[in-house]
Design a protein around this motif. Structure first.
Motif, PDB file in Angstrom:
ATOM      1  N   LYS A  12     -14.860  -6.347  24.846  1.00 37.36           N
ATOM      2  CA  LYS A  12     -13.492  -5.494  26.201  1.00 37.36           C
ATOM      3  C   LYS A  12     -14.318  -4.987  27.028  1.00 37.36           C
ATOM      4  N   ALA A  13     -15.475  -4.213  26.941  1.00 41.42           N
ATOM      5  CA  ALA A  13     -16.330  -4.184  28.005  1.00 41.42           C
ATOM      6  C   ALA A  13     -17.030  -5.515  29.586  1.00 41.42           C
ATOM      7  N   LEU A  14     -17.062  -6.506  27.986  1.00 45.84           N
ATOM      8  CA  LEU A  14     -17.683  -7.675  28.195  1.00 45.84           C
ATOM      9  C   LEU A  14     -16.296  -8.051  29.710  1.00 45.84           C
ATOM     10  N   GLN A  15     -15.428  -8.133  29.202  1.00 43.67           N
ATOM     11  CA  GLN A  15     -14.247  -8.917  29.407  1.00 43.67           C
ATOM     12  C   GLN A  15     -13.318  -8.160  30.723  1.00 43.67           C
ATOM     13  N   THR A  16     -14.155  -7.265  31.150  1.00 44.13           N
ATOM     14  CA  THR A  16     -14.156  -6.679  32.621  1.00 44.13           C
ATOM     15  C   THR A  16     -14.482  -7.133  33.605  1.00 44.13           C
ATOM     16  N   GLY A  17     -15.942  -7.526  33.450  1.00 46.12           N
ATOM     17  CA  GLY A  17     -17.043  -8.263  34.485  1.00 46.12           C
ATOM     18  C   GLY A  17     -17.189  -7.117  35.084  1.00 46.12           C
ATOM     19  N   GLN A  18     -17.224  -5.934  34.897  1.00 47.02           N
ATOM     20  CA  GLN A  18     -18.294  -4.853  34.942  1.00 47.02           C
ATOM     21  C   GLN A  18     -19.414  -4.454  34.702  1.00 47.02           C
ATOM     22  N   LYS A  19     -20.109  -4.005  35.938  1.00 44.37           N
ATOM     23  CA  LYS A  19     -21.562  -3.671  35.540  1.00 44.37           C
ATOM     24  C   LYS A  19     -21.593  -2.810  33.435  1.00 44.37           C
ATOM     25  N   LEU A  20     -22.398  -2.665  32.517  1.00 44.96           N
ATOM     26  CA  LEU A  20     -21.900  -1.806  31.959  1.00 44.96           C
ATOM     27  C   LEU A  20     -22.769  -0.636  31.770  1.00 44.96           C
ATOM     28  N   ARG A  21     -22.003   0.154  30.774  1.00 45.10           N
ATOM     29  CA  ARG A  21     -23.327   1.624  30.919  1.00 45.10           C
ATOM     30  C   ARG A  21     -24.047   1.181  29.982  1.00 45.10           C
ATOM     31  N   ILE A  22     -25.028   1.303  30.104  1.00 48.57           N
ATOM     32  CA  ILE A  22     -26.322   1.298  28.412  1.00 48.57           C
ATOM     33  C   ILE A  22     -26.824   2.440  28.302  1.00 48.57           C
ATOM     34  N   LEU A  23     -26.795   2.672  26.782  1.00 52.99           N
ATOM     35  CA  LEU A  23     -27.290   3.767  27.011  1.00 52.99           C
ATOM     36  C   LEU A  23     -28.961   3.618  26.765  1.00 52.99           C
ATOM     37  N   SER A  24     -30.038   5.015  26.994  1.00 51.82           N
ATOM     38  CA  SER A  24     -31.453   4.357  27.056  1.00 51.82           C
ATOM     39  C   SER A  24     -32.195   4.064  25.378  1.00 51.82           C
ATOM     40  N   ASP A  25     -32.739   3.111  25.166  1.00 48.42           N
ATOM     41  CA  ASP A  25     -33.021   3.445  23.723  1.00 48.42           C
ATOM     42  C   ASP A  25     -33.661   4.588  22.457  1.00 48.42           C
ATOM     43  N   GLU A  26     -33.404   5.456  23.624  1.00 49.16           N
ATOM     44  CA  GLU A  26     -34.217   6.407  22.918  1.00 49.16           C
ATOM     45  C   GLU A  26     -33.027   7.379  22.333  1.00 49.16           C
ATOM     46  N   VAL A  27     -31.649   7.551  23.405  1.00 49.42           N
ATOM     47  CA  VAL A  27     -30.713   7.924  23.342  1.00 49.42           C
ATOM     48  C   VAL A  27     -29.874   7.149  21.916  1.00 49.42           C
ATOM     49  N   ALA A  28     -29.881   5.888  22.098  1.00 47.15           N
ATOM     50  CA  ALA A  28     -29.281   5.058  21.349  1.00 47.15           C
ATOM     51  C   ALA A  28     -29.319   5.171  20.102  1.00 47.15           C
ATOM     52  N   GLU A  29     -30.908   5.510  19.757  1.00 48.72           N
ATOM     53  CA  GLU A  29     -31.923   6.060  17.983  1.00 48.72           C
ATOM     54  C   GLU A  29     -31.015   7.276  17.819  1.00 48.72           C
ATOM     55  N   LYS A  30     -30.661   8.353  19.191  1.00 44.55           N
ATOM     56  CA  LYS A  30     -30.671   9.560  18.297  1.00 44.55           C
ATOM     57  C   LYS A  30     -29.189  10.069  18.345  1.00 44.55           C
ATOM     58  N   VAL A  31     -28.637   8.630  18.617  1.00 41.66           N
ATOM     59  CA  VAL A  31     -27.139   8.582  18.608  1.00 41.66           C
ATOM     60  C   VAL A  31     -27.286   8.042  16.251  1.00 41.66           C
ATOM     61  N   ALA A  32     -27.948   7.084  16.652  1.00 47.39           N
ATOM     62  CA  ALA A  32     -27.788   5.939  15.292  1.00 47.39           C
ATOM     63  C   ALA A  32     -28.591   7.481  13.592  1.00 47.39           C
ATOM     64  N   GLU A  33     -29.395   8.046  14.185  1.00 46.71           N
ATOM     65  CA  GLU A  33     -29.825   8.639  13.593  1.00 46.71           C
ATOM     66  C   GLU A  33     -28.821  10.068  13.408  1.00 46.71           C
ATOM     67  N   GLU A  34     -28.875  10.326  14.228  1.00 52.44           N
ATOM     68  CA  GLU A  34     -27.492  11.677  14.013  1.00 52.44           C
ATOM     69  C   GLU A  34     -25.874  11.464  12.690  1.00 52.44           C
ATOM     70  N   ILE A  35     -26.007  10.219  13.815  1.00 56.39           N
ATOM     71  CA  ILE A  35     -24.662   9.287  12.555  1.00 56.39           C
ATOM     72  C   ILE A  35     -25.462   9.346  10.999  1.00 56.39           C
TER      73      ILE A  35
END
Length: 255
Positions: free
Chosen positions: A205-228
């Motif tokens: 659905k975010a892709l469907q907006t055609g707007q630029k995506l707000r993508i998390l940094s690799d460091e934050v994304a990995e931190k979230v994955a580990e926390e989950i």
């Protein structure tokens, strides 16, 4: 099993009854969430130490009708399985049999063609970018199959199993096909499948907006994955509540 469910047991004499109940609940909720594919797609659960013996849904039975006693008990190392009068779907045997034979850590296996996961699998770039917390949950924890070769008979199943050898990869985005999720239990696997579909929906659905995506940094994304991954008991509590709700609304799943 909770006291709430224990009061409505129907088939305590069935082998692996509690495991059957868990699988039946997963099928029913998958149908309720419209993540099913009518009488296609399959879930399986290993019931012995090396994972070679497993429960799986029968051939051509709608998810919303599956109950504890519906499950087939199969042996991934039995070459005569497809000669049984109640033989499983050949693609289910090819995919799930291969995974349980080759990947002992894949205790539970769920394969669906749910809409948003399949849309993602249909894109030339099937990566799930970490644009929110749910998407970040799967950062570096999935593998993409770019070599779909037709229905998942045994050769295709063995190829898919090889792609899932890294224990960190608990999701396979099956290009041109759907999604396959593995886990330590029915609760763990169902929870992962549920949140992957939610993440895929947000991303599509975010892709469907055609707007630029707000993508998390690799460091934050990995931190979230580990926390989950370290978050205590969430999948078990989620699934236990689903069983309680289903026991009130569709108690025949326990039969």
């Amino acid at each position: 099993m909770s006291a709430t469910l224990a009061t409505v047991h129907r088939h305590d004499n069935l082998p692996f009854y509690e495991e059957r109940v868990d699988l039946a609940c997963a099928f029913r909720w998958t149908a309720r969430l419209n993540m099913h594919e009518a009488v296609a797609n399959h879930f399986s659960l290993a019931v012995n130490d090396d994972g070679s013996q497993f429960l799986m849904n029968p051939n051509q039975k709608h998810f919303s009708l599956i109950s504890a006693s519906s499950m087939l008990l199969l042996d991934a190392n039995d070459p005569s399985t497809m000669e049984r009068p109640d033989a499983p779907d050949p693609t289910a045997w090819g995919l799930h049999g291969s995974i349980h034979r080759l990947l002992p850590h894949a205790r539970c296996v769920m394969h669906v063609h749910s809409i948003y996961s399949t849309v993602l699998a249909s894109l030339a770039d099937s990566r799930l970018l970490p644009i929110d917390q749910n998407c970040a949950t799967f950062f570096n924890r999935y593998v993409i199959d770019n070599d779909y070769g037709g229905l998942a008979f045994e050769d295709e199943g063995a190829r898919c199993a090889r792609l899932m050898q890294n224990p960190k990869h608990r999701v396979m985005i099956m290009g041109n096909h759907g999604v396959l999720v593995i886990g330590d239990s029915v609760a763990d696997t169902f929870n992962r499948m549920y949140y992957f579909e939610r993440a895929a929906e947000t991303y599509i659905k975010a892709l469907q907006t055609g707007q630029k995506l707000r993508i998390l940094s690799d460091e934050v994304a990995e931190k979230v994955a580990e926390e989950i991954e370290d978050y205590p008991g969430q999948s078990e509590r989620h699934f236990e509540d689903l069983k309680i709700l289903l026991s009130r609304q569709e108690p025949d799943f326990l039969n």
